[in-house]
Design an enzyme around this catalytic site. Structure first.
Site, PDB file in Angstrom:
ATOM      1  N   GLN A  77       0.855  -1.239  -0.012  1.00 24.10           N
ATOM      2  CA  GLN A  77       0.079   0.216  -0.099  1.00 24.10           C
ATOM      3  C   GLN A  77       0.998   1.187  -0.045  1.00 24.10           C
ATOM      4  O   GLN A  77       1.671   1.540   0.936  1.00 24.10           O
ATOM      5  CB  GLN A  77      -0.997  -0.014   1.157  1.00 24.10           C
ATOM      6  CG  GLN A  77      -1.927   1.349   1.087  1.00 24.10           C
ATOM      7  CD  GLN A  77      -2.840   1.451   2.245  1.00 24.10           C
ATOM      8  OE1 GLN A  77      -2.290   1.794   3.044  1.00 24.10           O
ATOM      9  NE2 GLN A  77      -4.191   1.349   1.850  1.00 24.10           N
ATOM     10  N   CYS A 108      -6.431   7.181   5.280  1.00 33.38           N
ATOM     11  CA  CYS A 108      -5.952   7.331   6.695  1.00 33.38           C
ATOM     12  C   CYS A 108      -6.657   8.709   7.133  1.00 33.38           C
ATOM     13  O   CYS A 108      -6.195   9.688   6.494  1.00 33.38           O
ATOM     14  CB  CYS A 108      -4.289   7.442   6.533  1.00 33.38           C
ATOM     15  SG  CYS A 108      -3.590   7.670   7.979  1.00 33.38           S
ATOM     16  N   ASN A 210     -15.242  -2.304   4.349  1.00 31.91           N
ATOM     17  CA  ASN A 210     -14.496  -2.176   5.532  1.00 31.91           C
ATOM     18  C   ASN A 210     -15.131  -1.378   6.571  1.00 31.91           C
ATOM     19  O   ASN A 210     -15.859  -0.356   6.366  1.00 31.91           O
ATOM     20  CB  ASN A 210     -13.148  -1.377   5.250  1.00 31.91           C
ATOM     21  CG  ASN A 210     -12.195  -1.127   6.299  1.00 31.91           C
ATOM     22  OD1 ASN A 210     -11.712  -0.214   6.555  1.00 31.91           O
ATOM     23  ND2 ASN A 210     -11.862  -2.392   7.133  1.00 31.91           N
ATOM     24  N   GLY A 234      -9.470  -5.104   9.516  1.00 31.18           N
ATOM     25  CA  GLY A 234      -8.299  -4.401  10.276  1.00 31.18           C
ATOM     26  C   GLY A 234      -8.414  -4.478  11.642  1.00 31.18           C
ATOM     27  O   GLY A 234      -7.878  -5.482  11.988  1.00 31.18           O
ATOM     28  N   ARG A 235      -9.081  -3.497  12.585  1.00 29.86           N
ATOM     29  CA  ARG A 235      -9.058  -3.710  13.995  1.00 29.86           C
ATOM     30  C   ARG A 235      -9.458  -5.129  14.497  1.00 29.86           C
ATOM     31  O   ARG A 235      -8.834  -5.506  15.516  1.00 29.86           O
ATOM     32  CB  ARG A 235      -9.689  -2.459  14.435  1.00 29.86           C
ATOM     33  CG  ARG A 235      -9.047  -1.001  14.288  1.00 29.86           C
ATOM     34  CD  ARG A 235      -9.757  -0.041  14.808  1.00 29.86           C
ATOM     35  NE  ARG A 235     -11.218  -0.092  14.274  1.00 29.86           N
ATOM     36  CZ  ARG A 235     -12.241   0.428  14.792  1.00 29.86           C
ATOM     37  NH1 ARG A 235     -12.298   1.010  16.266  1.00 29.86           N
ATOM     38  NH2 ARG A 235     -13.286   0.660  14.076  1.00 29.86           N
TER      39      ARG A 235
END
Length: 377
Positions: A77, A108, A210, A234-235
């Site tokens: 990425q 981000c 996501n 992700g998390r």
């Protein structure tokens, strides 16, 4: 659920599950753990790499883009604000065979990124987004280029539908959407309806969802409710790399989710720390880097605040072994270990360059100087 697959250019991803890039987390050791639990199935993306640091061959960055021989396809990425620098980075990846797939970060939300006009701030500037995507896709040649983004900067500046159409027009292979704005950061609830709307708006290419995938059931439900083509996790996998085994089982038609005992969790913790030590070629640095994972691995277990503090200041594998040996390792998987983990804070104000919101098309003042000089985010 019937097994499905995701097509990213020439790469078939089965099941359609992707590890989200996370700064300081999804390095080679963590990707190895996740792949081991998934049986090598899925797609595992590197942590965010800044294009300027890559082009300048920053030593830390060159370590971050290392893939071992078992990683296929190799996914990097990239973060960039300047189209020229992004183009140079992409061509470097192709010419030196550094990866098989390139993902671009437009999601981000952290201030050090958005204040430069990068990450989740960038899609607001439609012409700049188009220029970056054009440079990347042109420079990538045969390599597929994908992008990850958020809904927009805040509820008054929603960009994801415009960005999605621009991406299709410029030849992007797939889009991942985090169903939050930059202002939400990681707070509140992810908007899965936005993922469904994006899928309707860009039927030509795969859309990945996501946000708030804490279990394999969440992933299956997201795909069913939104019609998306895959999920980005992700998390939800912080301190739980075995979640990828759960995801494979769920998409292939069955199997109960993993419920490891503390003894089994401790063994994963030890392996994670050892992999970091090997990767960094320094045991102390590896164990110190592992410290951030302790709270995630031990969440819900009866470990005690004092022991957690001791585990979080270890600096050798022997010290880690000794402390893990003091735990009540017979504990079963606790109810409190399920559900959300990692950052959950919201952010009322997004830090942006001066005048950024004045015109969604004018890109004056954005140059190579806006590039971060170090990797991360």
């Amino acid at each position: 659920m019937t097994a499905t697959q995701l097509q990213i250019g020439p790469h078939t991803v089965t099941p359609p599950v992707v590890l989200a890039p996370m700064a300081g987390i999804t390095n080679a050791p963590f990707r190895t753990l996740c792949r081991e639990f998934s049986g090598g199935k899925g797609l595992f993306v590197s942590e965010m790499i800044t294009t300027r640091a890559l082009v300048e061959r920053d030593a830390k960055t060159m370590r971050l883009i290392h893939f071992d021989g078992t990683e296929k396809p190799r996914s990097i990425q990239l973060y960039g604000v300047d189209p020229v620098t992004v183009g140079k980075a992409v061509r470097m990846i192709v010419e030196e065979d550094l990866a098989d797939h390139i993902d671009l970060n437009f999601g981000c939300p952290v201030p050090k990124v958005t204040r430069k006009g990068g990450g989740s701030a960038l899609p607001y500037k439609r012409h700049l987004l188009r220029s970056i995507l054009r440079e990347a896709v042109t420079g990538a040649g045969p390599l597929p280029v994908t992008m990850k983004m958020r809904k927009g900067i805040d509820d008054d500046h929603i960009t994801y539908l415009d960005a999605g159409r621009i991406a299709v027009e410029e030849g992007v292979t797939a889009i991942a959407l985090h169903g939050r704005t930059a202002a939400q950061h990681y707070g509140g609830t992810a908007d899965w309806d936005a993922i469904a709307r994006l899928k309707e708006a860009v039927p030509e290419i795969p859309v990945l969802g996501n946000g708030d995938i804490w279990s394999a059931d969440d992933a299956v439900r997201m795909m069913r409710e939104t019609g998306c083509d895959g999920v980005v996790v992700g998390r939800g996998c912080l301190g739980r790399p075995w979640l990828f085994g759960d995801l494979v089982a769920a998409f292939e038609g069955g199997g109960a989710p993993a419920r490891p005992t503390l003894k089994e969790v401790a063994a994963v913790m030890r392996r994670h720390a050892e992999l970091l030590a090997q990767w960094l070629e320094d045991e102390e640095r590896g164990v110190i880097d592992f410290r951030k994972h302790v709270a995630w691995y031990t969440k819900g277990f009866s470990v005690g605040s004092e022991m957690r503090k001791r585990l979080a200041i270890t600096s050798s594998l022997a010290e880690l072994d000794a402390l893990l040996g003091e735990l009540d390792l017979d504990q079963e998987w606790p109810t409190g270990a399920d559900g959300p983990r990692g950052r959950t804070s919201g952010r009322n104000r997004v830090v942006l360059p001066d005048g950024w919101l004045d015109d969604p098309y004018d890109c004056a003042g954005v140059s190579a100087d806006a590039e971060l000089d170090t990797s991360g985010g």
